[in-house]
Write a protein that holds these residues in place. Structure first.
Motif, PDB file in Angstrom:
ATOM      1  N   PRO A 155       0.785  -1.249   0.152  1.00 14.78           N
ATOM      2  CA  PRO A 155       0.057  -0.078   0.021  1.00 14.78           C
ATOM      3  C   PRO A 155       0.850   1.238   0.008  1.00 14.78           C
ATOM      4  CG  PRO A 155       0.122  -0.828   2.179  1.00 14.78           C
ATOM      5  CD  PRO A 155       0.976  -1.712   1.342  1.00 14.78           C
ATOM      6  N   MET A 156       0.119   2.262  -0.181  1.00 17.29           N
ATOM      7  CA  MET A 156       0.741   3.638  -0.150  1.00 17.29           C
ATOM      8  C   MET A 156       0.705   4.291   1.320  1.00 17.29           C
ATOM      9  SD  MET A 156       1.707   4.743  -3.028  1.00 17.29           S
ATOM     10  CE  MET A 156       1.399   4.468  -4.935  1.00 17.29           C
ATOM     11  N   ASN A 157       1.380   5.125   1.600  1.00 20.55           N
ATOM     12  CA  ASN A 157       1.297   5.859   2.706  1.00 20.55           C
ATOM     13  C   ASN A 157       0.209   6.917   3.079  1.00 20.55           C
ATOM     14  OD1 ASN A 157       2.581   8.144   1.948  1.00 20.55           O
ATOM     15  ND2 ASN A 157       4.486   7.828   3.126  1.00 20.55           N
ATOM     16  N   GLN A 158       0.066   7.415   4.322  1.00 25.47           N
ATOM     17  CA  GLN A 158      -0.790   8.565   4.136  1.00 25.47           C
ATOM     18  C   GLN A 158      -0.867   9.789   3.354  1.00 25.47           C
ATOM     19  OE1 GLN A 158      -3.514   8.573   6.039  1.00 25.47           O
ATOM     20  NE2 GLN A 158      -3.631   7.477   7.888  1.00 25.47           N
ATOM     21  N   ARG A 159       0.433   9.908   2.833  1.00 24.06           N
ATOM     22  CA  ARG A 159       0.683  11.002   1.795  1.00 24.06           C
ATOM     23  C   ARG A 159       0.737  10.522   0.356  1.00 24.06           C
ATOM     24  NH1 ARG A 159       4.061  11.001   6.011  1.00 24.06           N
ATOM     25  NH2 ARG A 159       5.783  10.102   4.643  1.00 24.06           N
ATOM     26  N   ALA A 160      -0.053   9.302   0.142  1.00 23.90           N
ATOM     27  CA  ALA A 160      -0.173   8.856  -1.081  1.00 23.90           C
ATOM     28  C   ALA A 160       1.559   8.670  -1.697  1.00 23.90           C
ATOM     29  CB  ALA A 160      -0.912   9.678  -1.946  1.00 23.90           C
ATOM     30  N   GLU A 161       2.234   8.052  -0.777  1.00 26.91           N
ATOM     31  CA  GLU A 161       3.745   7.784  -1.414  1.00 26.91           C
ATOM     32  C   GLU A 161       4.071   6.541  -1.294  1.00 26.91           C
ATOM     33  OE1 GLU A 161       6.208  11.883  -0.139  1.00 26.91           O
ATOM     34  OE2 GLU A 161       5.453  10.389   1.639  1.00 26.91           O
ATOM     35  N   ASP A 162       4.703   5.861  -2.126  1.00 24.02           N
ATOM     36  CA  ASP A 162       5.186   4.470  -2.054  1.00 24.02           C
ATOM     37  C   ASP A 162       6.717   4.475  -1.539  1.00 24.02           C
ATOM     38  OD1 ASP A 162       6.487   2.026  -2.509  1.00 24.02           O
ATOM     39  OD2 ASP A 162       5.568   1.421  -4.236  1.00 24.02           O
ATOM     40  N   VAL A 163       7.053   4.582  -0.359  1.00 21.29           N
ATOM     41  CA  VAL A 163       8.150   4.917   0.306  1.00 21.29           C
ATOM     42  C   VAL A 163       9.441   3.768  -0.168  1.00 21.29           C
ATOM     43  CG1 VAL A 163       7.559   6.551   1.977  1.00 21.29           C
ATOM     44  CG2 VAL A 163       7.684   3.987   2.578  1.00 21.29           C
ATOM     45  N   MET A 164       8.604   2.704  -0.523  1.00 17.39           N
ATOM     46  CA  MET A 164       9.602   1.616  -0.753  1.00 17.39           C
ATOM     47  C   MET A 164      10.294   1.712  -2.193  1.00 17.39           C
ATOM     48  SD  MET A 164       8.717  -2.589  -0.867  1.00 17.39           S
ATOM     49  CE  MET A 164       7.660  -2.504  -1.970  1.00 17.39           C
ATOM     50  N   MET A 165       9.440   1.990  -3.007  1.00 15.26           N
ATOM     51  CA  MET A 165       9.775   2.019  -4.612  1.00 15.26           C
ATOM     52  C   MET A 165      10.091   3.377  -5.150  1.00 15.26           C
ATOM     53  SD  MET A 165       9.738  -1.062  -5.505  1.00 15.26           S
ATOM     54  CE  MET A 165       9.721  -0.962  -7.296  1.00 15.26           C
ATOM     55  N   GLY A 166       9.804   4.594  -4.056  1.00 17.51           N
ATOM     56  CA  GLY A 166      10.064   5.992  -4.363  1.00 17.51           C
ATOM     57  C   GLY A 166       9.097   6.488  -5.284  1.00 17.51           C
ATOM     58  N   ALA A 167       8.017   6.291  -5.266  1.00 17.83           N
ATOM     59  CA  ALA A 167       6.956   7.035  -6.118  1.00 17.83           C
ATOM     60  C   ALA A 167       5.844   7.849  -5.152  1.00 17.83           C
ATOM     61  CB  ALA A 167       5.882   5.727  -6.443  1.00 17.83           C
ATOM     62  N   PRO A 168       5.462   8.729  -5.752  1.00 19.52           N
ATOM     63  CA  PRO A 168       5.894   9.274  -7.229  1.00 19.52           C
ATOM     64  C   PRO A 168       7.254   9.856  -7.293  1.00 19.52           C
ATOM     65  CG  PRO A 168       4.436  10.876  -6.060  1.00 19.52           C
ATOM     66  CD  PRO A 168       4.679   9.767  -5.176  1.00 19.52           C
ATOM     67  N   ASN A 169       7.779   9.535  -8.573  1.00 23.23           N
ATOM     68  CA  ASN A 169       9.175  10.292  -8.975  1.00 23.23           C
ATOM     69  C   ASN A 169       8.989  11.234  -9.957  1.00 23.23           C
ATOM     70  OD1 ASN A 169       8.847   8.484 -10.857  1.00 23.23           O
ATOM     71  ND2 ASN A 169      10.636   7.263 -10.096  1.00 23.23           N
ATOM     72  N   LEU A 170      10.237  11.890 -10.120  1.00 23.29           N
ATOM     73  CA  LEU A 170      10.187  12.820 -11.251  1.00 23.29           C
ATOM     74  C   LEU A 170      10.593  12.127 -12.561  1.00 23.29           C
ATOM     75  CD1 LEU A 170      12.398  15.629  -9.376  1.00 23.29           C
ATOM     76  CD2 LEU A 170      10.035  15.610 -10.181  1.00 23.29           C
ATOM     77  N   SER A 213       5.376  15.352 -24.957  1.00 22.58           N
ATOM     78  CA  SER A 213       5.221  16.599 -25.157  1.00 22.58           C
ATOM     79  C   SER A 213       4.588  17.558 -24.085  1.00 22.58           C
ATOM     80  CB  SER A 213       3.991  16.933 -26.377  1.00 22.58           C
ATOM     81  OG  SER A 213       4.549  16.374 -27.321  1.00 22.58           O
ATOM     82  N   LEU A 214       5.172  17.030 -22.902  1.00 19.53           N
ATOM     83  CA  LEU A 214       4.951  17.934 -21.534  1.00 19.53           C
ATOM     84  C   LEU A 214       6.026  18.487 -20.843  1.00 19.53           C
ATOM     85  CD1 LEU A 214       3.173  14.773 -19.890  1.00 19.53           C
ATOM     86  CD2 LEU A 214       1.995  16.671 -21.017  1.00 19.53           C
ATOM     87  N   ARG A 215       5.752  19.363 -20.188  1.00 16.07           N
ATOM     88  CA  ARG A 215       6.764  20.232 -19.317  1.00 16.07           C
ATOM     89  C   ARG A 215       6.162  20.346 -18.171  1.00 16.07           C
ATOM     90  NH1 ARG A 215       7.552  25.738 -18.616  1.00 16.07           N
ATOM     91  NH2 ARG A 215       5.864  26.391 -19.973  1.00 16.07           N
ATOM     92  N   VAL A 216       6.858  20.387 -16.976  1.00 19.31           N
ATOM     93  CA  VAL A 216       6.774  20.384 -15.581  1.00 19.31           C
ATOM     94  C   VAL A 216       6.816  21.886 -15.157  1.00 19.31           C
ATOM     95  CG1 VAL A 216       6.971  19.713 -13.217  1.00 19.31           C
ATOM     96  CG2 VAL A 216       7.409  17.914 -15.125  1.00 19.31           C
ATOM     97  N   VAL A 217       5.657  22.402 -14.726  1.00 22.24           N
ATOM     98  CA  VAL A 217       5.652  23.900 -14.227  1.00 22.24           C
ATOM     99  C   VAL A 217       6.077  23.789 -12.617  1.00 22.24           C
ATOM    100  CG1 VAL A 217       4.309  26.063 -13.881  1.00 22.24           C
ATOM    101  CG2 VAL A 217       3.997  24.627 -15.825  1.00 22.24           C
ATOM    102  N   PRO A 218       6.913  24.375 -12.415  1.00 22.85           N
ATOM    103  CA  PRO A 218       7.418  24.473 -10.992  1.00 22.85           C
ATOM    104  C   PRO A 218       6.375  25.106  -9.964  1.00 22.85           C
ATOM    105  CG  PRO A 218       9.076  25.334 -12.257  1.00 22.85           C
ATOM    106  CD  PRO A 218       8.008  25.193 -13.039  1.00 22.85           C
ATOM    107  N   GLN A 219       6.066  24.415  -8.868  1.00 20.44           N
ATOM    108  CA  GLN A 219       5.043  25.062  -8.174  1.00 20.44           C
ATOM    109  C   GLN A 219       5.528  26.481  -7.165  1.00 20.44           C
ATOM    110  OE1 GLN A 219       1.820  23.659  -7.152  1.00 20.44           O
ATOM    111  NE2 GLN A 219       2.161  22.611  -8.934  1.00 20.44           N
ATOM    112  N   GLU A 220       4.769  27.423  -7.046  1.00 18.22           N
ATOM    113  CA  GLU A 220       5.167  28.504  -6.471  1.00 18.22           C
ATOM    114  C   GLU A 220       5.239  28.367  -5.059  1.00 18.22           C
ATOM    115  OE1 GLU A 220       2.609  31.966  -7.333  1.00 18.22           O
ATOM    116  OE2 GLU A 220       2.991  31.941  -9.525  1.00 18.22           O
ATOM    117  N   SER A 221       6.257  28.899  -4.392  1.00 20.44           N
ATOM    118  CA  SER A 221       6.562  28.459  -2.970  1.00 20.44           C
ATOM    119  C   SER A 221       5.672  29.458  -2.115  1.00 20.44           C
ATOM    120  CB  SER A 221       7.941  28.342  -2.632  1.00 20.44           C
ATOM    121  OG  SER A 221       8.553  29.733  -2.987  1.00 20.44           O
TER     122      SER A 221
END
Length: 617
Positions: free
Chosen positions: A584-599, A609-617
């Motif tokens: 399963p995923m953890n409470q933050r919807a992360e797979d801490v074993m496989m490192g997902a989600p990843n970049l 044909s995609l580009r990642v737009v950085p989030q504003e801090s």
């Protein structure tokens, strides 16, 4: 002899004494008894005790072995001394004297122990899930899950259903949760979606003439996690049937669910009669559309007893339209300490408190206060027979509304001496969920909830629409694809009165099954969406595949889906879905074993044909 084993670690018994055997598994536990080394060797099937003394030709190699090393041993089966037989193990009558050993996989220092019942942080368990899954409880849970799914399949085949697989990559189709989108390489700028459920496809299977369908289906929803909900994916027993009414669906799924709980419920009582409760009654009586019926408490409306009463808070509240006061009976809860604890509960839920009344035998103190005389005088009057101690209502509310009203409440709720009642007021939707939690806490704390039982009920008659109090706008409250009760004619009246052939199955406070008789008539579907402000073009745009199919002779059909994860969670006595899901995923919807989600890599983004737009801090 086989390269790794002649037997599993659960097979050997006294009939094997004298045999040369080969076992493979993990070092579960090591015990050093003054030169005698004992190892509990574990595999998926069980444990066998193997041992060595300094006479063993590989004793020095055995001394190096540590917990969770994976090893192979050859040895002789010996009978244990009668006083050392372990009745808890199938292999408890024997042990194996080690003649040879091979280390198949050494283990580093362990981040969590497999032996024992130690608790570890969730992220530690999930990061090293392969170790966590070796633990006995987790092995049992996963075997249970596999067996439950197997039993589900057999039961569905026995009922004449066939299993068909539906697509995993499909079009985005909002069904109440967020989609997981998948970018298309061949169609830049366009996206597929992972299906929130096989809903539309299983309906199309009915239009295709297959009559009975089922599937153990993966579903994908981008949701906020809860203890009983996965944030990414889950599995359900999905089924659909043609030419059926609501009761036909109930009669089909009930023996399947009942059989599963009888087969794997460890002897707990399984309700054979499933009550059908309307959605509105469930909200009124239990404060929830997934009530725990093991708790016998049923809430009631008691507004009439507070209208124009001396309790100004409720009296003024009831002057407002759409408000009411509800009582939560608390049999055996008639003590000030318990009432104070429930007040603390209410405050933790964000309320100022809960009004309460409890009933007790009259005391000399209370009579003295009431009559304005001393306790000594009261006792004298009791002794002379001029005063007979009766029952009385106590608590702030009782003083404010007076004995006649408190007695009327007691009679309505069927309570007596030693019991209590708690009260919440306002617009029902604002306090129902807190009332439902309070009902559950009261049932649990007073020992009223039967914990050795699986209690089922169908929740039916869901309203299709709701009206926004501020804007007056009508929108869907529940499944827009369920057939309105009364068909097209029902849609000509007040939308808030329209009920759907939609249903949920509640068990022990969880929603286990959800389904509906489908709206298979295009003209009724367009009208239903029009009431909620969605034009025909919008419906065809969002649900074109299904709407088009309904133009070509769609049969009446309906079905439901049962949550596999929740069913196994209940059967395993687990408090969290993550204890019955392999990875399963953890409470933050992360797979801490496989490192997902990843970049993603830049090459992958360019390809899509995609580009990642950085989030504003």
């Amino acid at each position: 002899m086989h390269a790794y084993r002649s037997h599993s670690c659960a097979e050997l018994n006294k009939d094997n004494v004298g045999e040369n055997v080969r076992l493979s598994g993990w070092v579960h536990r090591i015990r050093d008894h003054g030169g005698l080394l004992f190892i509990d060797l574990r595999d998926h099937y069980g444990i066998t005790q193997v041992m060595a003394d300094p006479d063993s030709p590989v004793f020095k190699d055995i001394e190096k072995v540590r917990s969770e090393w994976c090893i192979r041993i050859d040895g002789n089966v010996m009978a244990r001394d009668e006083s050392l037989v372990n009745d808890k193990l199938p292999t408890g009558e024997i042990e194996v004297f080690i003649r040879d050993i091979e280390v198949l996989g050494a283990a580093n220092e362990l981040p969590l122990m497999v032996f024992g019942d130690q608790e570890y942080p969730e992220d530690t368990r999930l990061k090293y899930r392969y170790l966590d899954l070796r633990r006995e409880k987790m092995q049992d849970n996963m075997k249970l899950r596999s067996d439950v799914v197997s039993s589900m399949r057999k039961r569905m085949w026995d009922k004449g259903f066939r299993e068909f697989q539906t697509p995993i990559i499909t079009a985005s189709s909002p069904e109440g949760a967020r989609d997981f989108l998948v970018p298309s390489r061949l169609h830049p700028g366009k996206f597929y979606a992972l299906p929130q459920a096989p809903q539309q496809f299983k309906q199309l299977i009915m239009v295709s003439g297959y009559d009975k369908y089922f599937q153990i289906a993966p579903c994908f929803r981008d949701e906020d996690p809860r203890a009983d909900r996965s944030p990414t994916d889950f599995y359900q027993l999905d089924l659909e049937m043609s030419f059926v009414e609501q009761q036909d669906v109930f009669d089909t799924i009930q023996p399947v669910i009942t059989g599963i709980f009888e087969e794997f419920g460890k002897g707990r009582k399984v309700d054979q009669t499933w009550e059908q409760i309307s959605y509105r009654d469930a909200a009124l009586w239990y404060g929830s559309d997934k009530p725990d019926l093991r708790n016998p408490i049923k809430m009631q409306v008691v507004s009439e007893h507070f209208k124009d009463s001396g309790f100004a808070i409720f009296a003024k509240l009831l002057e407002q339209e759409g408000t009411e006061v509800r009582a939560i009976p608390a049999p055996t809860g008639g003590g000030r300490k318990f009432c104070d604890r429930m007040n603390v509960f209410a405050q933790k839920e964000g309320l100022p408190g809960m009004g309460y009344i409890f009933w007790r035998k009259q005391s000399a103190d209370s009579i003295a206060q009431e009559r304005g005389i001393t306790v000594k005088e009261v006792n004298a009057l009791i002794k002379s027979g001029e005063i007979v101690l009766g029952d009385e209502a106590a608590g702030p509310l009782a003083k404010n509304i007076g004995p006649e009203r408190t007695e009327a409440i007691r009679q309505q709720l069927g309570l007596g001496v030693g019991d209590a009642a708690f009260f919440l007021g306002g617009k029902p939707k604002a306090f129902e969920s807190v009332a439902g939690k309070a009902r559950q806490v009261i049932g649990d704390e007073l020992g009223l909830t039967d914990t050795n039982r699986f209690a089922f009920a169908w929740i039916v008659d869901f309203p299709i629409y709701e009206r926004d109090e501020e804007t007056g706008k009508v929108d869907f409250e529940h499944n827009p694809f369920s057939m309105p009760q009364g068909g097209m004619a029902a849609l000509d009246g007040d939308p808030e009165d329209v009920l759907g052939y939609q249903y949920d199955l509640a068990c022990n406070g969880y929603e286990l099954v959800s389904g509906a008789i489908r709206n298979h008539r295009p003209e009724i579907m367009f009208k239903a969406f029009e009431i909620a402000g969605y034009g025909k073009d919008e419906v065809e745009k969002r649900f074109g595949g299904m709407v088009n199919a309904f133009q070509y002779g769609a049969p009446p059909h309906g079905g439901c889906a049962a949550g596999v994860d929740r069913i196994v969670m209940l059967l395993a006595d687990a408090d969290n879905l993550r204890d019955v899901i392999m990875f399963p995923m953890n409470q933050r919807a992360e797979d801490v074993m496989m490192g997902a989600p990843n970049l993603p890599m830049n090459e992958q983004l360019r390809e899509l044909s995609l580009r990642v737009v950085p989030q504003e801090s």
